[in-house]
Design a protein around this motif. Structure first.
Motif, mmCIF file in Angstrom:
data_model
loop_
_atom_site.group_PDB
_atom_site.id
_atom_site.type_symbol
_atom_site.label_atom_id
_atom_site.label_comp_id
_atom_site.label_asym_id
_atom_site.label_seq_id
_atom_site.Cartn_x
_atom_site.Cartn_y
_atom_site.Cartn_z
ATOM 1 N N ALA A 274 0.830 -1.210 0.000
ATOM 2 C CA ALA A 274 0.000 0.000 0.000
ATOM 3 C C ALA A 274 0.863 1.259 0.000
ATOM 4 O O ALA A 274 0.463 2.293 -0.543
ATOM 5 C CB ALA A 274 -0.935 -0.005 1.209
ATOM 6 N N ARG A 275 2.048 1.177 0.620
ATOM 7 C CA ARG A 275 2.950 2.335 0.671
ATOM 8 C C ARG A 275 3.800 2.469 -0.589
ATOM 9 O O ARG A 275 4.523 3.450 -0.744
ATOM 10 C CB ARG A 275 3.872 2.226 1.891
ATOM 11 N N GLN A 276 3.716 1.483 -1.476
ATOM 12 C CA GLN A 276 4.568 1.493 -2.661
ATOM 13 C C GLN A 276 4.217 2.656 -3.585
ATOM 14 O O GLN A 276 3.057 2.970 -3.812
ATOM 15 C CB GLN A 276 4.408 0.175 -3.425
ATOM 16 N N THR A 277 5.250 3.306 -4.100
ATOM 17 C CA THR A 277 5.078 4.400 -5.053
ATOM 18 C C THR A 277 5.868 4.070 -6.318
ATOM 19 O O THR A 277 6.597 3.076 -6.371
ATOM 20 C CB THR A 277 5.598 5.721 -4.464
ATOM 21 N N ALA A 278 5.737 4.914 -7.323
ATOM 22 C CA ALA A 278 6.532 4.717 -8.542
ATOM 23 C C ALA A 278 8.021 4.763 -8.222
ATOM 24 O O ALA A 278 8.830 4.075 -8.853
ATOM 25 C CB ALA A 278 6.164 5.780 -9.569
ATOM 26 N N PHE A 279 8.384 5.568 -7.207
ATOM 27 C CA PHE A 279 9.788 5.691 -6.824
ATOM 28 C C PHE A 279 10.315 4.410 -6.177
ATOM 29 O O PHE A 279 11.472 4.035 -6.376
ATOM 30 C CB PHE A 279 9.937 6.871 -5.847
ATOM 31 N N THR A 280 9.471 3.713 -5.390
ATOM 32 C CA THR A 280 9.932 2.530 -4.660
ATOM 33 C C THR A 280 9.565 1.216 -5.336
ATOM 34 O O THR A 280 9.938 0.147 -4.851
ATOM 35 C CB THR A 280 9.334 2.525 -3.240
ATOM 36 N N ALA A 281 8.838 1.264 -6.466
ATOM 37 C CA ALA A 281 8.324 0.033 -7.077
ATOM 38 C C ALA A 281 9.441 -0.924 -7.468
ATOM 39 O O ALA A 281 9.349 -2.133 -7.245
ATOM 40 C CB ALA A 281 7.466 0.378 -8.291
#
Length: 373
Positions: A274-281
């Motif tokens: 749920a906390r995943q973003t394009a930056f951390t994917a």
């Protein structure tokens, strides 16, 4: 000095899972130009040239060559790079090499993708005739028909047509000899590697029926048919081929996610996702694929043993927030509270009493929350 290895290009981190890419007859590894850089984000991609094509020496094979000879050259290349087991994808003749590897060297392949290829190439006679004409006349007559053989009308890739023009006629003819002698239909059921077949619906050289034949014979094989794609689908429809390959190669990440959930619990993984973003994917994919899909699935150590090692390493480096998460993971992996305490007591000796103080406090809090302390 005579070259003994196929010319190749390696891309991507050396620590990533290796993926070898094979070309079609008449082309160089430039066939993969639109796909290899994308795959190299998650894999160590090695694409190679056929003998007499691109930068590979022509004398690596000679008259009467076989697909087995080409497969041996690919294995020699992998050995030279320190690659023991690898995923493989190949187009046309490169796909035939993949089938040869899967049947005769199954321990070397982690997965197989066969693109616009076949388990046989319509008998020996057409290839024997082509080889004879190339040996007597050269390749100009094939250059004239390259676009019609490789692509749908109106489409071309000048670099690949130039590859056809620049190929060594003797080596090209030897590759024709290999195709003339190739027929693995009776051995397809032996293939155990996860297998993907990709067919171009407008492919006249290896029509979709050839790929369906392989898909029907190889246990568990998947087949993808691409509309508006002819023989060199990676050049004509790179996005579609890339999508199919990514889905096929994602098995490690899928298994890794399963193990990650088994060890850490659904609630933790759901929060992380749920906390995943394009930056951390890409980082999340790396964790699932590498840490959980390769390391935690290695059967050499049990999960109990891996939990004990992980607890110790986290204490040694002072990662107490993550330690709390892995105390719960250790319980899921079968360690009792007493065994967890014994591991932490061991860390007091080798990591220091202050580190063990913090570790016991973190573990005590987790066990108390779970009603076990």
């Amino acid at each position: 000095m005579t070259a003994t290895l196929l010319n190749h290009r390696a891309e991507g981190p050396t620590s990533a899972p290796p993926l070898l890419l094979g070309p079609s007859l008449g082309t160089s590894y430039a066939l993969w130009d639109r796909i290899a850089p994308e795959l190299s984000i998650t894999h160590r991609v090695v694409r190679w040239d056929l003998p007499g094509h691109g930068g590979s020496a022509a004398d690596l094979i000679g008259p009467g060559a076989t697909v087995a000879d080409l497969a041996d050259l690919v294995l020699a290349l992998a050995d030279s790079l320190g690659i023991e087991r690898f995923a493989y994808a190949g187009v046309s003749l490169g796909g035939a090499v993949g089938l040869q590897l899967a049947v005769h060297h199954p321990k070397r392949l982690s997965s197989l993708a066969v693109i616009c290829s076949s388990a046989h190439f319509n008998g020996a006679k057409p290839w024997e005739e082509r080889a004879a004409r190339v040996r007597s006349e050269g390749l100009d007559w094939l250059v004239e028909s390259a676009d019609a053989r490789w692509f749908t009308p109106g489409f071309t890739v000048p670099r690949l047509v130039q590859d056809q023009r620049d190929a060594d006629p003797e080596a090209y003819a030897a590759c024709c000899d290999a195709l003339a002698a190739f027929d693995l239909r009776e051995r397809l059921a032996e293939i155990a590697a996860p297998t993907l077949l990709v067919a171009g619906r407008d492919d006249q050289a290896t029509p979709p029926a050839h790929l369906r034949e392989i898909a029907d014979a190889v246990p568990g094989a998947a087949l993808v048919e691409l509309p508006r794609a002819a023989h060199l689908a990676p050049a004509q429809c790179p996005e579609a081929v890339l999508t199919a390959l990514r889905a096929h190669l994602d098995g490690g990440a899928k298994r890794g996610m399963e193990v990650r959930r088994e060890v850490l619990g659904d609630a933790h993984v759901d929060r992380a996702q749920a906390r995943q973003t394009a930056f951390t994917a890409r980082y999340q994919d790396f964790i699932s694929r590498y840490a959980w899909g390769e390391i935690w699935t290695d059967p050499t150590l049990s999960r109990r043993e891996r939990s004990m090692i992980t607890l110790t390493a986290l204490v040694a480096h002072g990662h107490y927030d993550e330690l709390a998460m892995h105390v719960r993971a250790a319980r899921r992996n079968g360690l009792t509270p007493d065994e967890i305490g014994a591991v932490l007591l061991q860390t007091a000796v080798y990591c220091g009493v202050p580190a063990a103080n913090s570790a016991f406090a973190a573990a005590q809090r987790v066990l108390a929350e779970d009603g076990e302390a």
